[in-house]
Write a protein that holds these residues in place. Structure first.
Motif, PDB file in Angstrom:
ATOM      1  N   PRO A  54      67.599   1.446 -70.153  1.00 38.09           N
ATOM      2  CA  PRO A  54      68.995   1.920 -70.163  1.00 38.09           C
ATOM      3  C   PRO A  54      69.390   2.507 -68.809  1.00 38.09           C
ATOM      4  CG  PRO A  54      67.590   3.593 -71.100  1.00 38.09           C
ATOM      5  CD  PRO A  54      66.683   2.418 -70.781  1.00 38.09           C
ATOM      6  N   GLU A  55      70.692   2.670 -68.636  1.00 33.76           N
ATOM      7  CA  GLU A  55      71.184   3.209 -67.377  1.00 33.76           C
ATOM      8  C   GLU A  55      70.866   4.693 -67.276  1.00 33.76           C
ATOM      9  OE1 GLU A  55      74.726   2.886 -70.282  1.00 33.76           O
ATOM     10  OE2 GLU A  55      73.020   1.671 -69.643  1.00 33.76           O
ATOM     11  N   ARG A  56      70.343   5.111 -66.128  1.00 36.42           N
ATOM     12  CA  ARG A  56      70.035   6.515 -65.902  1.00 36.42           C
ATOM     13  C   ARG A  56      69.849   6.768 -64.415  1.00 36.42           C
ATOM     14  NH1 ARG A  56      66.317   3.048 -67.166  1.00 36.42           N
ATOM     15  NH2 ARG A  56      64.066   3.434 -67.119  1.00 36.42           N
ATOM     16  N   CYS A  57      69.942   8.048 -64.045  1.00 33.66           N
ATOM     17  CA  CYS A  57      69.792   8.469 -62.658  1.00 33.66           C
ATOM     18  C   CYS A  57      68.470   9.208 -62.517  1.00 33.66           C
ATOM     19  CB  CYS A  57      70.957   9.374 -62.256  1.00 33.66           C
ATOM     20  SG  CYS A  57      70.912   9.882 -60.533  1.00 33.66           S
ATOM     21  N   PHE A  58      67.564   8.668 -61.693  1.00 30.97           N
ATOM     22  CA  PHE A  58      66.256   9.282 -61.494  1.00 30.97           C
ATOM     23  C   PHE A  58      66.320  10.495 -60.570  1.00 30.97           C
ATOM     24  CE2 PHE A  58      64.743   4.776 -62.241  1.00 30.97           C
ATOM     25  CZ  PHE A  58      64.274   5.035 -63.513  1.00 30.97           C
ATOM     26  N   ASP A  59      67.157  10.410 -59.527  1.00 29.62           N
ATOM     27  CA  ASP A  59      67.164  11.486 -58.541  1.00 29.62           C
ATOM     28  C   ASP A  59      68.480  11.473 -57.771  1.00 29.62           C
ATOM     29  OD1 ASP A  59      66.267  13.624 -57.107  1.00 29.62           O
ATOM     30  OD2 ASP A  59      64.463  12.666 -56.335  1.00 29.62           O
ATOM     31  N   VAL A  60      68.837  12.636 -57.233  1.00 29.85           N
ATOM     32  CA  VAL A  60      69.998  12.787 -56.351  1.00 29.85           C
ATOM     33  C   VAL A  60      69.549  13.562 -55.121  1.00 29.85           C
ATOM     34  CG1 VAL A  60      72.312  13.734 -56.070  1.00 29.85           C
ATOM     35  CG2 VAL A  60      71.630  12.776 -58.275  1.00 29.85           C
ATOM     36  N   VAL A  61      69.736  12.976 -53.948  1.00 30.82           N
ATOM     37  CA  VAL A  61      69.336  13.612 -52.688  1.00 30.82           C
ATOM     38  C   VAL A  61      70.601  13.899 -51.883  1.00 30.82           C
ATOM     39  CG1 VAL A  61      67.980  13.411 -50.587  1.00 30.82           C
ATOM     40  CG2 VAL A  61      67.173  12.324 -52.695  1.00 30.82           C
ATOM     41  N   LEU A  62      70.799  15.147 -51.509  1.00 36.40           N
ATOM     42  CA  LEU A  62      71.972  15.516 -50.719  1.00 36.40           C
ATOM     43  C   LEU A  62      71.761  15.110 -49.266  1.00 36.40           C
ATOM     44  CD1 LEU A  62      72.771  19.060 -52.180  1.00 36.40           C
ATOM     45  CD2 LEU A  62      73.783  16.859 -52.783  1.00 36.40           C
ATOM     46  N   VAL A  63      72.667  14.285 -48.753  1.00 36.52           N
ATOM     47  CA  VAL A  63      72.623  13.832 -47.360  1.00 36.52           C
ATOM     48  C   VAL A  63      74.048  13.947 -46.816  1.00 36.52           C
ATOM     49  CG1 VAL A  63      71.856  12.041 -45.782  1.00 36.52           C
ATOM     50  CG2 VAL A  63      70.945  12.104 -48.107  1.00 36.52           C
ATOM     51  N   ASN A  64      74.241  14.692 -45.778  1.00 34.99           N
ATOM     52  CA  ASN A  64      75.597  14.917 -45.259  1.00 34.99           C
ATOM     53  C   ASN A  64      76.050  13.768 -44.363  1.00 34.99           C
ATOM     54  OD1 ASN A  64      75.909  17.447 -46.541  1.00 34.99           O
ATOM     55  ND2 ASN A  64      74.686  18.412 -44.946  1.00 34.99           N
ATOM     56  N   TRP A  65      76.034  12.546 -44.918  1.00 34.15           N
ATOM     57  CA  TRP A  65      76.396  11.394 -44.092  1.00 34.15           C
ATOM     58  C   TRP A  65      77.836  10.932 -44.311  1.00 34.15           C
ATOM     59  CZ3 TRP A  65      71.988   8.020 -46.502  1.00 34.15           C
ATOM     60  CH2 TRP A  65      72.209   7.827 -47.853  1.00 34.15           C
ATOM     61  N   GLY A  66      78.607  11.644 -45.125  1.00 37.22           N
ATOM     62  CA  GLY A  66      79.990  11.243 -45.362  1.00 37.22           C
ATOM     63  C   GLY A  66      80.037   9.943 -46.139  1.00 37.22           C
ATOM     64  N   LYS A  67      80.778   8.959 -45.612  1.00 31.09           N
ATOM     65  CA  LYS A  67      80.884   7.646 -46.252  1.00 31.09           C
ATOM     66  C   LYS A  67      79.887   6.707 -45.576  1.00 31.09           C
ATOM     67  CE  LYS A  67      85.806   8.325 -47.226  1.00 31.09           C
ATOM     68  NZ  LYS A  67      87.189   7.832 -46.955  1.00 31.09           N
ATOM     69  N   VAL A  68      78.729   6.535 -46.196  1.00 30.08           N
ATOM     70  CA  VAL A  68      77.688   5.705 -45.599  1.00 30.08           C
ATOM     71  C   VAL A  68      78.104   4.237 -45.665  1.00 30.08           C
ATOM     72  CG1 VAL A  68      76.399   5.510 -47.765  1.00 30.08           C
ATOM     73  CG2 VAL A  68      75.208   5.241 -45.588  1.00 30.08           C
ATOM     74  N   ALA A  69      77.838   3.500 -44.585  1.00 30.26           N
ATOM     75  CA  ALA A  69      78.312   2.118 -44.477  1.00 30.26           C
ATOM     76  C   ALA A  69      77.233   1.089 -44.767  1.00 30.26           C
ATOM     77  CB  ALA A  69      78.895   1.870 -43.083  1.00 30.26           C
ATOM     78  N   ASP A  70      75.943   1.393 -44.484  1.00 33.83           N
ATOM     79  CA  ASP A  70      74.878   0.422 -44.731  1.00 33.83           C
ATOM     80  C   ASP A  70      73.554   1.153 -44.899  1.00 33.83           C
ATOM     81  OD1 ASP A  70      73.863  -2.074 -45.202  1.00 33.83           O
ATOM     82  OD2 ASP A  70      73.606  -2.607 -43.089  1.00 33.83           O
ATOM     83  N   LEU A  71      72.632   0.490 -45.632  1.00 34.61           N
ATOM     84  CA  LEU A  71      71.323   1.065 -45.926  1.00 34.61           C
ATOM     85  C   LEU A  71      70.233   0.047 -45.617  1.00 34.61           C
ATOM     86  CD1 LEU A  71      72.120   2.555 -49.477  1.00 34.61           C
ATOM     87  CD2 LEU A  71      72.087   3.822 -47.325  1.00 34.61           C
ATOM     88  N   ALA A  72      69.050   0.545 -45.225  1.00 32.49           N
ATOM     89  CA  ALA A  72      67.875  -0.302 -45.027  1.00 32.49           C
ATOM     90  C   ALA A  72      66.639   0.536 -45.333  1.00 32.49           C
ATOM     91  CB  ALA A  72      67.816  -0.854 -43.603  1.00 32.49           C
ATOM     92  N   ILE A  73      65.516  -0.139 -45.677  1.00 31.07           N
ATOM     93  CA  ILE A  73      64.278   0.554 -46.017  1.00 31.07           C
ATOM     94  C   ILE A  73      63.160   0.056 -45.113  1.00 31.07           C
ATOM     95  CG2 ILE A  73      62.519   0.890 -47.804  1.00 31.07           C
ATOM     96  CD1 ILE A  73      64.719   0.708 -49.877  1.00 31.07           C
ATOM     97  N   CYS A  74      62.388   1.003 -44.546  1.00 31.22           N
ATOM     98  CA  CYS A  74      61.248   0.674 -43.702  1.00 31.22           C
ATOM     99  C   CYS A  74      60.274   1.842 -43.724  1.00 31.22           C
ATOM    100  CB  CYS A  74      61.722   0.391 -42.274  1.00 31.22           C
ATOM    101  SG  CYS A  74      60.407  -0.089 -41.145  1.00 31.22           S
ATOM    102  N   ASN A  75      58.976   1.542 -43.893  1.00 30.33           N
ATOM    103  CA  ASN A  75      57.936   2.573 -43.867  1.00 30.33           C
ATOM    104  C   ASN A  75      58.190   3.693 -44.875  1.00 30.33           C
ATOM    105  OD1 ASN A  75      56.604   1.235 -41.767  1.00 30.33           O
ATOM    106  ND2 ASN A  75      57.797   2.297 -40.210  1.00 30.33           N
ATOM    107  N   ASP A  76      58.610   3.337 -46.075  1.00 25.05           N
ATOM    108  CA  ASP A  76      58.895   4.320 -47.127  1.00 25.05           C
ATOM    109  C   ASP A  76      59.963   5.318 -46.703  1.00 25.05           C
ATOM    110  OD1 ASP A  76      57.725   3.801 -49.556  1.00 25.05           O
ATOM    111  OD2 ASP A  76      55.779   4.607 -48.976  1.00 25.05           O
TER     112      ASP A  76
END
Length: 644
Positions: A261-283
């Motif tokens: 089912p739909e659920r939220c595992f975690d919320v991390v506060l990041v003061n990035w405003g309106k983030v435009a793109d995401l990428a993952i590298c090295n965890d």
């Protein structure tokens, strides 16, 4: 025994001045998470290495602002689309233009590279989607089906499907081999900004301005789950590489979601405003955001983020117990993509009806090379990133190291020397609180770091003694107001006017509320009220249009960016909801007998039509502007085409 240093979960990495004018688009390289490409109103595409201050390479050739950029998977090619509808592809290793693709009639809003073949998909404000063969410089397919601008395109991991998201509130899935639409996914109540395929399973996620994320089953072509309650419009989503969760870049936070089912595992506060793109590298999750000419990059340590298991935060208003468990990686619930071992088969070519979509002669290629240049501004970084790929090495490639996290509560010491050139604006900051005679810009930006013509420190009391006692609230307010009587009078008057409008609003009469706001003769009050009315289209009636349209004309001519944005949003709502009705009523033959209600409606339509004709000339004159304003006015001009 030394105390262990506690590091942060999320932190700001750097901020650079990416262009001489406003940044209009950017993208992260998904393979490395270290390469950043930005497109600007200065018609350039600049390439950067994350956490390094200097531009690696600057690509020229476009003659209008660059509104969409995309890197291919190996990060060897980059494609950029402009406001004029042209698309250019550069080879980053050879540092030269590869192709120029013409055929769209309006802004390029979205681009994506095929994961295996040498194909590029483009979506435009002209509502068309085109598939291009880079090798032959031609349009292979044109997909029609959306009624508004196509905001996002994504190829499936196996390269057989193409997903598109548009302002018409729909997501569509296209079969590349058959050249037709497979399915349409309705359900969103706002423009769909982003779509993302699951890396392994037949699953698609879509994020919308209606603050929801929907998950779609691509075998049954139906919705799996819907996550509501996002803090703002969803602009960027990314699946974890193993597919265990979905990351959503929200306003100033990162949210980690599961489905079924739909659920939220975690919320991390990041003061990035309106983030435009995401990428993952090295965890680590890298996020980038832009404001005006500045681009900021942020890092989230995923080893400290909950990605599976117990629900940490649940924004979904559902009291049902979680009886289902997350599937473990390697045991998916649905079919898995079959990735080909070689390049994909070329889609069947169709007959081209437009000369601009055919392959151009070699003389045009020569002209492209003359008009387009790749200016290498940092040879050392360029050779390190792009050139090693041309040589064969007997040792494994050097793996990039994770970005070090700063201490949780550590103090950041002021640098003793000036920061690198790329991290500071080219113009020196103004240190005096007295505005220069010609310092005020022609357009006052909606988002700015400090008030125009004011200095924030002027509002704070000067501390003369280190051991000064704490001030009570009344004394503090008195000191803050000192010397700012005019500003206090303005704010008090605005608050009083808004209270007056609110008193009428509580009666439920929207039309009278707007009339009272207009009667006050203060555009700031009108803007405040329209920002509320714009959020609910059902509040708009034909009566309201006759009152609001003259105010919209004033807003569109304002020097304040926020006023112009509000005016454009209101005008777009009126055109979409009422322009067809107005033209139909005016074109209808006269009725037999006396129909008072019809005569009143006809009178309102004539009045609205006259006002729209006046605004049409203003919109047409401003449609040539660059940046976000120009894009909004061009979209309005297309909607008002029937008035010409």
């Amino acid at each position: 025994m030394a105390t262990p240093v506690v590091t942060k979960t999320a932190w700001k990495l750097q901020e650079i001045v990416a262009h001489a004018s406003n940044v209009s688009s950017l993208v992260l390289g998904k393979a490395s998470g270290r390469l950043l490409a930005t497109g600007g109103d200065d018609c350039r595409v600049n390439l950067w290495s994350i956490n390094k201050p200097n531009c690696i390479m600057s690509l020229t050739g476009h003659t209008s602002p660059v509104e969409s950029v995309r890197l291919n998977t190996p990060e060897e090619l980059i494609v950029a689309g402009s406001q004029s509808g042209s698309i250019r592809v550069w080879d980053l290793e050879a540092a030269k233009i590869l192709r120029t693709l013409m055929g769209h009639k309006a802004n390029i809003c979205s681009l994506d590279f095929h994961p295996y073949g040498e194909f590029v998909a483009s979506g435009s404000q002209d509502t068309n989607i085109k598939l291009w063969d880079i090798r032959r410089k031609g349009c292979v397919f044109r997909y029609r089906g959306h009624s508004q601008a196509v905001r996002c395109l994504r190829f499936s991991p196996d390269g057989k499907w193409l997903a598109s998201a548009a302002d018409d509130h729909t997501v569509k899935l296209w079969d590349l081999t058959a050249g037709k639409m497979m399915s349409e996914f309705p359900g969103h109540t706002g423009p769909v900004n982003v779509v993302e395929f699951h890396p392994n399973e037949y699953l698609l996620a879509s994020g919308s301005s209606d603050r929801t994320i929907r998950f779609w089953d691509l075998e049954k072509f139906q919705v799996v789950s819907c996550i509501e309650g996002e803090p703002g419009p969803v602009r960027s989503v990314l699946f974890n590489p193993d597919g265990c969760c979905l990351y959503s870049g929200c306003q100033d936070s990162l949210r980690v979601y599961g489905w079924e089912p739909e659920r939220c595992f975690d919320v991390v506060l990041v003061n990035w405003g309106k983030v435009a793109d995401l990428a993952i590298c090295n965890d680590q999750l890298i996020g980038v955001a832009f404001s005006q000419s500045n681009v900021s990059s942020y890092v989230v340590d995923l080893t400290r983020v909950t990605r599976t298991g117990t629900v940490a935060h649940d924004p979904v208003q559902d009291s049902r117990p979680l009886t289902q468990q997350l599937p473990t990686p390697g045991a998916p619930l649905r079919r898995i993509y079959e990735r080909p071992s070689t390049t994909c088969s070329k889609p069947q070519r169709v007959k081209h009806n437009s000369e601009s979509e055919r392959r151009s002669p070699s003389s045009e290629d020569d002209r492209d090379e003359r008009e387009s240049r790749a200016e290498i501004q940092n040879a050392e970084d360029y050779n390190e990133i792009f050139q090693p790929k041309n040589s064969i090495s007997r040792t494994p490639p050097r793996r990039s190291e994770p970005f070090p996290a700063p201490p949780e509560d550590g103090e950041i010491m002021a640098p003793t020397s000036l920061p690198p050139p790329g991290l500071i604006p080219t113009q020196p900051p103004i240190v005096t609180s007295i505005p220069a005679p010609k310092g005020e810009p022609a357009i006052i930006p909606a988002t700015r770091n400090e008030p125009i013509g004011l200095k924030a420190s002027d509002f704070l009391p000067a501390v003369k003694i280190a051991q000064q006692a704490e001030l009570v609230d009344e004394d503090a307010m008195s000191q803050i107001r000192k010397g700012h009587d005019t500003m206090c009078v303005v704010l008090t008057s605005r608050h009083k006017n808004l209270d007056t409008v609110r008193a009428v609003w509580t009666t439920g009469d929207i039309k009278t509320s707007v009339d009272s706001a207009v009667a006050i003769n203060d555009l700031s009050v009108v803007v405040d009220l329209l920002n509320i009315v714009n959020q609910k289209a059902s509040l708009w009636k034909l009566d309201l249009c006759t009152t609001v349209l003259p105010q919209i004309e004033k807003l569109l001519q304002s020097k304040y960016e926020s006023y112009v944005q509000t005016g454009c949003t209101s005008l777009k709502l009126i055109l979409q909801r009422f322009l067809p009705l107005i033209t139909d009523i005016l074109a209808a033959p006269p009725s037999v007998g006396v129909d008072i209600s019809r005569e009143e409606r006809l009178h309102k339509c004539r009045l609205c039509y006259k006002q729209l004709k006046n605004i049409n000339g203003l919109v047409k004159s401003k449609s040539g502007l660059s940046g976000r304003h120009g894009s909004a006015f061009r979209e309005l001009h297309l909607l008002m085409a029937s008035l010409d």
